[in-house]
Scaffold this motif. Structure first.
Motif, PDB file in Angstrom:
ATOM      1  N   TYR A 168      42.800 -28.686 -53.435  1.00 27.67           N
ATOM      2  CA  TYR A 168      43.893 -29.705 -52.953  1.00 27.67           C
ATOM      3  C   TYR A 168      43.386 -31.099 -53.298  1.00 27.67           C
ATOM      4  CZ  TYR A 168      47.105 -26.229 -50.948  1.00 27.67           C
ATOM      5  OH  TYR A 168      47.993 -25.197 -50.583  1.00 27.67           O
ATOM      6  N   GLU A 187      51.018 -30.492 -47.165  1.00 31.41           N
ATOM      7  CA  GLU A 187      51.301 -29.618 -48.151  1.00 31.41           C
ATOM      8  C   GLU A 187      50.476 -28.334 -47.987  1.00 31.41           C
ATOM      9  OE1 GLU A 187      50.346 -29.711 -52.950  1.00 31.41           O
ATOM     10  OE2 GLU A 187      49.364 -31.174 -52.055  1.00 31.41           O
ATOM     11  N   TYR A 188      49.402 -28.457 -47.398  1.00 30.23           N
ATOM     12  CA  TYR A 188      48.504 -27.407 -47.481  1.00 30.23           C
ATOM     13  C   TYR A 188      49.107 -26.186 -46.196  1.00 30.23           C
ATOM     14  CZ  TYR A 188      44.527 -24.257 -45.700  1.00 30.23           C
ATOM     15  OH  TYR A 188      43.810 -23.150 -45.512  1.00 30.23           O
ATOM     16  N   GLN A 190      52.237 -26.137 -45.311  1.00 29.52           N
ATOM     17  CA  GLN A 190      53.399 -25.759 -45.754  1.00 29.52           C
ATOM     18  C   GLN A 190      53.261 -24.473 -46.828  1.00 29.52           C
ATOM     19  OE1 GLN A 190      55.291 -29.236 -47.585  1.00 29.52           O
ATOM     20  NE2 GLN A 190      56.308 -29.875 -45.811  1.00 29.52           N
ATOM     21  N   ASP A 191      52.348 -24.736 -47.545  1.00 28.87           N
ATOM     22  CA  ASP A 191      51.651 -23.386 -48.509  1.00 28.87           C
ATOM     23  C   ASP A 191      51.327 -22.337 -47.980  1.00 28.87           C
ATOM     24  OD1 ASP A 191      52.585 -25.139 -50.782  1.00 28.87           O
ATOM     25  OD2 ASP A 191      50.178 -25.617 -51.170  1.00 28.87           O
ATOM     26  N   ARG A 192      50.443 -22.489 -46.559  1.00 29.82           N
ATOM     27  CA  ARG A 192      50.161 -21.204 -45.782  1.00 29.82           C
ATOM     28  C   ARG A 192      51.116 -20.765 -44.629  1.00 29.82           C
ATOM     29  NH1 ARG A 192      47.680 -22.572 -49.596  1.00 29.82           N
ATOM     30  NH2 ARG A 192      45.435 -22.453 -50.000  1.00 29.82           N
TER      31      ARG A 192
END
Length: 351
Positions: A168, A187-188, A190-192
């Motif tokens: 990231y 962002e991290y 949301q991605d997970r």
């Protein structure tokens, strides 16, 4: 038989700080991680005339943890710390010059320092800690780095480093929970599927550590011993402008594997060498094509030097081409040594 000397090249920056306590305070030895790295740490101490080593304690960046709950007697202790494998770049250690035994893959308490005498890769170089007489039964060792973080800034810097490790967009590891770091955290998450906030907690840090270590486990250069006899292994890797550095030894029991280069591989070829331990002698690998320096002890040698003049001997390494792969495994097989061994040692499979 191959002899060995444990040599660990490391950057060590440590602060040892004792603190006085009132008579009612709890006696303990604690570790405090004031670095941006998640660490595994171990301690050594003498009890009833025997050297004990204990570990591993996992310390998140910014975390402090009690490692001994009994009253700490004045005298010399030994401490070692290393960054988790998931952190990118060369392995970062906090070390000294006292070689003591550890278990590489598990929690341990060792009472016999002879258990690693035949395997230098099970040794770590601990640094000495002298606990003064006025310590009131408690003592603390702090792991630090060049950037002098306090506990909170170390925790934030640790999150930044882990986000960077898993790909990231963190450019600066500065221990400041600013807008950019919060956006990357969001962002991290949301991605997970972990929500959309720009904050972190212990669960998120543990997830990052697990993910970084999982990524590391899939890349690098591995040796596997597909025989039933021990093999001592060495490797030569490119070192710029057509030069190479050779290093060894890794002792591999039958059917055992070991990582010898960490992180994504950046060359399209490497050179390997091995010695099979048949009890009363070491049988060299055959069919090598390029000479490099080796030694009968653990070694690192630059290419292009006169081996004999520098205390080494010359051996022929075998080229291993890997193309653009980021990970590779070389398997030592009985037929790579000689036909007689191929018959007597069988064909145990590697992983």
């Amino acid at each position: 038989m191959i002899k060995h000397i444990a040599i660990v090249s490391a950057i060590m920056v440590c602060t040892l700080a004792g603190f006085g306590l009132s008579s009612s305070a709890r006696a303990e030895y604690s570790f405090c991680n004031k670095t941006s790295y998640a660490l595994s740490a171990a301690i050594g101490y003498v009890d009833e005339g025997r050297m004990f080593t204990r570990g591993w304690w996992r310390l998140r960046a910014g975390q402090c943890k009690v490692v001994m709950t009994e009253a700490i007697r004045p005298g010399r202790y030994f401490v070692y710390g290393e960054a988790i494998p998931g952190h990118r770049g060369p392995l970062r250690t906090w070390s000294g010059d006292t070689a003591l035994c550890v278990e590489n893959e598990s929690l341990f308490t060792l009472r016999d320092q002879d258990v690693c005498a035949g395997d230098p890769r099970r040794q770590r170089d601990f640094f000495a800690v002298d606990v003064p007489a006025d310590n009131d039964g408690s003592y603390r060792t702090e792991f630090v780095e060049e950037t002098n973080y306090n506990v909170y800034k170390a925790e934030v810097a640790g999150v930044q480093r882990l986000l960077q490790d898993v790909g990231y967009g963190i450019r600066n590891i500065d221990g400041a929970l600013g807008r950019t770091t919060q956006e990357v955290l969001r962002e991290y998450r949301q991605d997970r599927g972990m929500g959309d906030s720009g904050v972190y907690d212990d669960a998120l840090i543990d997830q990052l550590i697990a993910e970084a270590n999982e990524r590391d486990a899939k890349v690098g250069f591995f040796f596997c011993n597909s025989t039933q006899l021990p093999v001592w292994a060495a490797i030569a890797r490119p070192a710029g402008e057509g030069n190479y550095n050779s290093s060894g030894w890794w002792r591999l029991e039958g059917s055992e594997c070991a990582k010898v280069i960490r992180g994504d591989l950046t060359s399209d070829h490497y050179y390997v060498y091995g010695m099979m331990d048949i009890g009363d002698e070491d049988v060299p690998m055959i069919a090598g094509e390029k000479p490099f320096c080796i030694s009968d002890v653990q070694f690192e040698a630059e290419d292009g030097i006169d081996c004999e003049d520098n205390g080494f001997v010359e051996a022929s390494f075998r080229k291993v081409s890997i193309g653009s792969e980021k990970s590779a495994t070389f398997r030592f097989a009985p037929e790579q040594f000689n036909k007689e061994l191929a018959t007597t040692s069988g064909n145990a499979g590697g992983r």
